[in-house]
Design a protein around this motif. Structure first.
Motif, PDB file in Angstrom:
ATOM      1  N   UNK A 162     -15.604 -19.745  38.706  1.00  0.00           N
ATOM      2  CA  UNK A 162     -16.034 -19.385  40.052  1.00  0.00           C
ATOM      3  C   UNK A 162     -14.837 -19.146  40.975  1.00  0.00           C
ATOM      4  N   UNK A 163     -15.015 -18.306  41.999  1.00  0.00           N
ATOM      5  CA  UNK A 163     -13.922 -17.996  42.934  1.00  0.00           C
ATOM      6  C   UNK A 163     -13.985 -18.835  44.208  1.00  0.00           C
ATOM      7  N   UNK A 202     -14.212 -26.973  46.340  1.00  0.00           N
ATOM      8  CA  UNK A 202     -14.069 -26.764  47.787  1.00  0.00           C
ATOM      9  C   UNK A 202     -13.507 -28.007  48.454  1.00  0.00           C
ATOM     10  N   UNK A 203     -13.945 -29.176  48.005  1.00  0.00           N
ATOM     11  CA  UNK A 203     -13.402 -30.424  48.533  1.00  0.00           C
ATOM     12  C   UNK A 203     -11.915 -30.566  48.190  1.00  0.00           C
ATOM     13  N   UNK A 204     -11.543 -30.112  47.000  1.00  0.00           N
ATOM     14  CA  UNK A 204     -10.135 -30.136  46.606  1.00  0.00           C
ATOM     15  C   UNK A 204      -9.319 -29.203  47.494  1.00  0.00           C
ATOM     16  N   UNK A 205      -9.925 -28.104  47.922  1.00  0.00           N
ATOM     17  CA  UNK A 205      -9.234 -27.134  48.771  1.00  0.00           C
ATOM     18  C   UNK A 205      -8.814 -27.742  50.105  1.00  0.00           C
ATOM     19  N   UNK A 206      -9.624 -28.671  50.622  1.00  0.00           N
ATOM     20  CA  UNK A 206      -9.281 -29.306  51.900  1.00  0.00           C
ATOM     21  C   UNK A 206      -8.500 -30.603  51.696  1.00  0.00           C
ATOM     22  N   UNK A 222      -8.583 -32.308  34.273  1.00  0.00           N
ATOM     23  CA  UNK A 222      -7.630 -32.669  33.224  1.00  0.00           C
ATOM     24  C   UNK A 222      -6.987 -31.463  32.571  1.00  0.00           C
ATOM     25  N   UNK A 223      -7.536 -30.260  32.802  1.00  0.00           N
ATOM     26  CA  UNK A 223      -7.069 -28.991  32.220  1.00  0.00           C
ATOM     27  C   UNK A 223      -7.059 -29.024  30.697  1.00  0.00           C
ATOM     28  N   UNK A 224      -7.984 -29.792  30.105  1.00  0.00           N
ATOM     29  CA  UNK A 224      -8.070 -29.815  28.643  1.00  0.00           C
ATOM     30  C   UNK A 224      -8.464 -28.445  28.114  1.00  0.00           C
ATOM     31  N   UNK A 281      -4.309 -27.932  42.603  1.00  0.00           N
ATOM     32  CA  UNK A 281      -5.210 -27.404  41.587  1.00  0.00           C
ATOM     33  C   UNK A 281      -6.132 -26.324  42.149  1.00  0.00           C
ATOM     34  N   UNK A 282      -6.567 -26.478  43.401  1.00  0.00           N
ATOM     35  CA  UNK A 282      -7.489 -25.515  44.001  1.00  0.00           C
ATOM     36  C   UNK A 282      -6.898 -24.119  44.073  1.00  0.00           C
ATOM     37  N   UNK A 283      -5.589 -24.021  44.147  1.00  0.00           N
ATOM     38  CA  UNK A 283      -4.929 -22.718  44.238  1.00  0.00           C
ATOM     39  C   UNK A 283      -5.084 -21.888  42.968  1.00  0.00           C
ATOM     40  N   UNK A 284      -5.545 -22.512  41.887  1.00  0.00           N
ATOM     41  CA  UNK A 284      -5.671 -21.802  40.615  1.00  0.00           C
ATOM     42  C   UNK A 284      -7.029 -21.110  40.439  1.00  0.00           C
TER      43      UNK A 284
END
Length: 393
Positions: A166-167, A283-287, A305-307, A373-376
């Motif tokens: 999702x974007x 979205x919560x990570x974005x803020x 975790x980026x597994x 992480x949100x920037x990815x």
């Protein structure tokens, strides 16, 4: 001349699926001639700022009515396809997917799997769902785990199966988060926990509320705020009352700008029994909110975790500190609103919340990681991946 793409969705309610359709429309309209079609617009939460076609086929109750409604939807989708003559029709939602495939003509058909429970909660039965996905030209999953299991369950080819995260417009989210919050009076505490989502069984808010009832034994100044509306609101309010925590729990209802609520919180908790790719969590990570998420299928582990997909079937049985957040054990599917029944998953989730509330440095550490992480998951990356899927068929 631009190729024509029709985006077919189920309804216009608040939700991640609807949000993705609107974003996709805006991002690819320079490359494709885009038309958005919804099966129904009744009781809409959104009013899009672009033209769309409403087929006026809302859900029906009862087996006979539902069967006739399916045929009506297929007929109307086929008519609008004949009128628009799209090159590609991409659908979002199980009902939309079925109508898209059943009305298939010369156009290419792309269907989406938006949540892990779609793999097992079949639209009609297993054979019909398997036929639906195999009849499509592409099946787009919202996470690696969903794609991996869809290929296995429905015997999809690797060529047909695609992944599209999702974007998120992080800059916009952060800007909206700075708006004044006037809807409610926030409690005077630095221990405000927030979760956002529809008030339905899938979101596991019964588990979150039970876990929170344990948390306030050590943190009586803590508050829980749940943003969203849905069919389980009365049951959740009764559970809150029976647990005696009504002074510490806030149900805000649905909000057009949940980001300003997030901005004023100290911890985001995802308690879902199942997910696809949890929009509100990113979205919560974005803020900059630190994240505690249950180990549900799918999304949280891939995000925190980026597994790789080959490891994505691993399930945690306790608390696990990951690179971008903390994962708690999977919530049970009991859908139990009995205040006397506190399960192990509720206890472990409570321990995770307590860990964050008791450790300010941990909250600050994961706040930084959340923003990173949100920037990815940017619009640019989503657009590039979506165009790659559309351009190859």
């Amino acid at each position: 001349m631009k190729r024509k793409v029709m985006l077919l969705m189920t309804g216009l309610h608040y939700g991640g699926m609807e949000r993705v359709v609107f974003i996709a429309q805006s991002l690819i309209k320079e490359d494709y001639d885009v038309t958005v079609v919804t099966l129904y617009a009744k009781d809409a939460d959104y009013e899009p700022d672009f033209k769309y076609i409403d087929l006026n086929c809302p859900p029906k109750d009862g087996k006979i009515s539902k069967s006739f409604n399916v045929l009506k939807r297929v007929s109307k989708v086929r008519k609008v396809k004949n009128k628009i003559k799209p090159d590609i029709v991409m659908s979002f939602g199980t009902s939309a997917n079925f109508a898209n495939v059943l009305s298939k003509g010369k156009e290419k058909v792309v269907v989406g799997i938006r949540s892990y429970d779609w793999l097992t909660n079949y639209f009609v039965n297993y054979s019909i769902d398997r036929w639906t996905y195999n009849k499509a030209d592409r099946v787009v999953s919202v996470s690696k785990l969903i794609a991996q299991d869809a290929e296995r369950i429905f015997t999809l080819s690797k060529e047909k199966s695609k992944v599209l995260y999702n974007p998120y417009d992080v800059d916009y989210i952060c800007k909206k988060a700075e708006e004044q919050l006037d809807e409610i009076n926030l409690p005077n505490t630095d221990k405000l926990i927030i979760s956002v989502g529809r008030l339905v069984n899938q979101k596991g808010f019964n588990h979150l509320i039970k876990a929170f009832s344990l948390v306030i034994q050590n943190h009586p100044d803590a508050h829980l705020m749940i943003v969203g509306h849905g069919e389980k609101e009365d049951e959740l309010r009764k559970l809150i009352l029976n647990l005696g925590i009504q002074e510490n729990v806030i149900l805000t209802g649905g909000q057009s700008n949940p980001y300003k609520f997030m901005k004023n919180a100290n911890l985001y908790v995802l308690s879902s029994v199942t997910e696809g790719f949890p929009n509100a969590m990113v979205e919560a990570m974005s803020v900059g909110l630190p994240i505690l998420a249950v180990d549900c299928k799918s999304g949280p582990r891939e995000i925190l975790s980026t597994l790789d997909s080959k490891n994505s079937t691993y399930r945690n049985e306790d608390l696990e500190k990951c690179k971008y957040g903390v994962i708690s054990m999977e919530s049970s599917q009991s859908f139990d609103y009995n205040a006397d029944n506190i399960e192990k998953c509720d206890q472990v989730l409570a321990e995770g919340i307590d860990m964050f509330l008791s450790n300010e440095s941990l909250r600050k550490e994961y706040s930084i990681k959340s923003r990173e992480r949100a920037q990815e998951f940017t619009y640019d990356r989503f657009k590039s991946n979506l165009l790659a899927i559309l351009n190859e068929i």
